[in-house]
Design a protein around this motif. Structure first.
Motif, short mmCIF file in Angstrom:
data_model
loop_
_atom_site.label_atom_id
_atom_site.label_comp_id
_atom_site.label_asym_id
_atom_site.label_seq_id
_atom_site.Cartn_x
_atom_site.Cartn_y
_atom_site.Cartn_z
N UNK A 1 0.82 -1.22 0.00
CA UNK A 1 0.00 0.00 0.00
C UNK A 1 0.85 1.27 0.00
N UNK A 2 2.17 1.13 0.06
CA UNK A 2 3.04 2.30 0.05
C UNK A 2 3.07 3.04 1.37
N UNK A 3 2.71 2.35 2.46
CA UNK A 3 2.72 3.00 3.78
C UNK A 3 4.14 2.97 4.35
N UNK A 4 4.45 3.90 5.20
CA UNK A 4 5.79 4.00 5.76
C UNK A 4 5.89 3.41 7.16
N UNK A 5 4.76 3.14 7.80
CA UNK A 5 4.81 2.63 9.17
C UNK A 5 3.54 1.86 9.48
N UNK A 6 3.63 1.10 10.57
CA UNK A 6 2.46 0.43 11.12
C UNK A 6 2.26 0.93 12.54
N UNK A 7 1.15 0.56 13.14
CA UNK A 7 0.81 1.05 14.47
C UNK A 7 0.56 -0.13 15.41
N UNK A 8 1.14 -0.04 16.61
CA UNK A 8 0.94 -1.06 17.63
C UNK A 8 -0.12 -0.63 18.62
N UNK A 9 -1.19 -1.39 18.73
CA UNK A 9 -2.34 -0.96 19.55
C UNK A 9 -2.61 -1.93 20.70
N UNK A 10 -1.66 -2.82 20.98
CA UNK A 10 -1.90 -3.79 22.05
C UNK A 10 -1.60 -3.15 23.42
N UNK A 11 -2.18 -3.74 24.47
CA UNK A 11 -1.96 -3.28 25.84
C UNK A 11 -1.73 -4.49 26.74
N UNK A 12 -1.10 -4.25 27.89
CA UNK A 12 -0.92 -5.31 28.87
C UNK A 12 -2.28 -5.73 29.44
N UNK A 13 -2.36 -6.96 29.86
CA UNK A 13 -3.58 -7.43 30.50
C UNK A 13 -3.32 -8.72 31.24
N UNK A 14 -4.09 -8.98 32.27
CA UNK A 14 -3.94 -10.20 33.05
C UNK A 14 -4.76 -11.32 32.42
N UNK A 15 -4.18 -12.53 32.41
CA UNK A 15 -4.91 -13.70 31.94
C UNK A 15 -4.41 -14.88 32.78
N UNK A 16 -4.85 -14.92 34.03
CA UNK A 16 -4.34 -15.87 35.01
C UNK A 16 -5.38 -16.95 35.25
N UNK A 17 -5.07 -18.15 34.78
CA UNK A 17 -5.99 -19.28 34.97
C UNK A 17 -5.81 -19.97 36.32
N UNK A 18 -4.76 -19.57 37.08
CA UNK A 18 -4.51 -20.22 38.35
C UNK A 18 -5.70 -20.21 39.29
N UNK A 19 -6.31 -19.06 39.55
CA UNK A 19 -7.47 -19.05 40.45
C UNK A 19 -8.63 -19.90 39.96
N UNK A 20 -8.76 -20.05 38.65
CA UNK A 20 -9.85 -20.88 38.12
C UNK A 20 -9.55 -22.35 38.38
#
Length: 632
Positions: free
Chosen positions: A123-142
């Motif tokens: 597409x002739x773009x010069x950059x991409x964008x990172x949109x992820x964030x930290x998050x908890x995903x702890x199955x231990x308590x389950x």
């Protein structure tokens, strides 16, 4: 009734997360929505970071690279202004640092590189964008919940995830990547993936609610991802978002309910990728050929006569043998209802409707439709046009006229057929396309015609003849060595004959190549003063479609003209177009020469069409805005 504190906390967290995204969003002042194509994937390089990890065969293999190229070309048809991915960055504008690296496609198995960066580069773009964030995903308590039924729900959720992973692994290693992605992003699979979380929310022992807590955390993370996607998007932009498929249900729910967002389903693009792949599965056939016939079609000649008497047009030669014969035979019928009816035609292209007649006759077989001619004149008018033409044929004894001129038709047909074989423009055209055509070209000699014209409505007007791609060949002395003459001839010179065939056959070919990906052409963004001369329809997409049809047909002819007759010939053609205001021809020809021709052994014209469409849109985006009228 009382509610457990953990459940209340989960609900409040969900509400807060959604509010954080939804509250500030209002329809943009520009009135232009943000258009988002959300594509779910799994990790192609299998980093082992998910609950269920999918083993994928090597995406760097030649076969998988060809599949990824088709996927990239198809997604390019979306015309993204930005590409957002599952990556975490700390830059204020969320841009991923560093330039895009085309060489990484040969070494990096990550889906961000292989899919997102591939599309961004195309597409002739010069950059991409990172949109992820930290998050908890702890199955231990389950897993700590041992009381039933909560523990059973946990076992059920894990079994569901394992089964889903098994099916995904089977599919990804037996399907092409586009077909797999289409399956993975189907509504049924997105819902099946979400079933894991629906089950988890039930994991509880009556006092603790770790399932609800995990789902709440997961929803909150996705709400923040949704907010980040909106952070990088400006009103009117088109954003391609590539994310883990487990996020898609939640992101659809967030993005799809916003008033200023238009969420696009990826299915049409994935289907187009699979179709591209199927058409280019074999190496480009260097021996591909294009079939053709040459004749005089009685139906189109009948309508030529009617339109000529109605003064819809005038042949380029004022006085020649065939025109005199038409005047002598039909001149007394200038007030026939068919002729009077035809006087409101805007131009002569409607003679292609002559394929609705069967011969001997004429026997009119009412068309199933009239394609793009319908919005110009309306179906009722067009049906009446053909009915009256049939009456005219009887009243004028058109069959007798046509029979009387069979020796002329046979001579002209042989002249054109001989020159077509000698000049042989179709071999070069098939080589340029990288394929033959599904249709047999029917070169319809038109001694009373005035314009070269490809018939692209035949599939609706006469589906029984849909195996033909008719092209009208008019008598035009400019194509003859001696110029003006008072006798119709069709032994045309090399260059004008080749140019005419390349141009008109490309109109036929474009309809074939656009099959399954017509939106690729309909969605092109381009408008200038010259393109507005092509505005015949109320639908701007249709106007752009036919403008681009004309530009691409001429661009192919110019590119081939440069190869066969020299750069000076192609330059003269370009300069003539530019003198009329057509500034798009030159960049399209240069694009074909630079980005298509060197690679057509690996990717035929049909597969290249999305990249070509995206190039035209980028060219249109770079045009200066129309000046606004000044007011006092």
């Amino acid at each position: 009734m009382s509610f457990p504190r953990a459940l209340i906390a989960a609900v409040l967290t969900l509400f807060a997360a959604v509010s954080a995204v939804a509250t500030p969003v209002e329809p943009p002042a520009s009135g232009k929505p943000i258009t988002i194509l959300l594509l779910g994937t799994h990790h192609l390089h299998n980093p082992g970071q998910d609950l269920v990890n999918i083993d994928t065969d090597d995406v760097l293999s030649p076969a998988r690279q060809r599949e990824l190229e088709a996927l990239g070309d198809a997604l390019l048809g979306f015309r993204p202004d930005k590409v957002a991915v599952e990556a975490r960055v700390s830059t204020p504008d969320l841009a991923i640092p560093g330039r895009l690296d085309p060489d990484a496609l040969a070494s990096d198995r990550n889906e961000i590189t292989q899919i997102a960066q591939r599309v961004a580069i195309k597409a002739g773009l010069e950059r991409m964008y990172g949109v992820d964030v930290d998050g908890r995903f702890d199955l231990g308590p389950l897993r700590a919940i041992t009381a039933e039924p909560g523990a059973g729900h946990m076992r059920q959720a894990l079994a569901h995830a394992t089964e889903l992973g098994t099916v995904m692994a089977e599919r990804v290693n037996t399907l092409s990547i586009p077909a797999y992605m289409a399956w993975l992003n189907s509504d049924a699979m997105i819902e099946a993936n979400h079933g894991f979380y629906r089950t988890l929310v039930r994991v509880s022992d009556g006092t603790r609610f770790p399932g609800a807590d995990l789902v709440s955390d997961w929803y909150a993370r996705n709400a923040r991802i949704c907010a980040r996607i909106l952070q990088v998007a400006e009103p009117g932009e088109r954003i391609l978002v590539l994310y883990g498929v487990g996020h898609v249900h939640w992101l659809r729910d967030c993005l799809g309910t916003l008033p200023d967002v238009e969420l696009v389903h990826p299915a049409p693009y994935l289907e187009a990728a699979e179709q591209m792949l199927s058409t280019s599965a074999a190496p480009v056939d260097a021996s591909a050929s294009i079939r053709y016939e040459v004749g005089v079609h009685p139906g189109t000649e009948l309508l030529h006569v009617i339109n000529y008497l109605a003064r819809v047009y005038g042949p380029p030669v004022k006085d020649y043998d065939y025109r005199r014969a038409v005047d002598a035979w039909f001149g007394h019928l200038r007030e026939h209802p068919a002729v009077v009816h035809a006087r409101t035609l805007p131009y002569n292209d409607f003679v292609e409707l002559g394929w609705a007649f069967e011969w001997p006759g004429p026997v009119l077989v009412p068309p199933e439709g009239f394609a793009h001619l319908t919005p110009i004149k309306g179906e009722e008018w067009l049906h009446e046009y053909l009915r009256l033409a049939a009456d005219f044929a009887v009243a004028s004894d058109f069959a007798g006229f046509f029979e009387a001129h069979q020796p002329d038709y046979a001579r002209w047909t042989e002249q054109f057929r001989t020159r077509l074989a000698q000049v042989d423009p179709l071999t070069e055209l098939a080589d340029f396309y990288g394929s033959g055509l599904d249709k047999t070209l029917y070169f319809s000699i038109s001694p009373l015609g005035v314009v070269l014209k490809a018939n692209i409505v035949i599939d609706e007007v006469a589906p029984r003849h849909a195996h033909y791609g008719p092209i009208l060949i008019p008598f035009d002395p400019r194509f003859l060595a001696e110029g003006d003459t008072d006798a119709a001839r069709f032994d045309y010179l090399d260059e004008p004959l080749a140019n005419a065939v390349w141009h008109e056959a490309t109109h036929i070919a474009l309809e074939q190549f656009a099959s399954g990906q017509r939106d690729v052409l309909l969605d092109i963004r381009y408008a200038d003063a010259f393109s507005r001369q092509f505005e015949l329809f109320d639908d701007p997409r249709l106007n752009t479609y036919f403008f681009v049809h004309e530009v691409l047909s001429d661009a192919v002819a110019i590119a081939l003209k440069g190869q066969r007759f020299g750069a000076a010939s192609a330059e003269t053609h370009l300069e003539l177009n530019e003198a009329m205001g057509g500034t798009l021809y030159r960049p399209v020809v240069e694009h074909l020469q630079r980005a298509y021709v060197p690679h057509r052994a690996q990717r035929d014209f049909r597969a290249h069409l999305p990249a070509l469409a995206a190039f035209i849109s980028r060219t249109g985006d770079a045009l200066p805005a129309d000046p606004q009228p000044q007011t006092d």
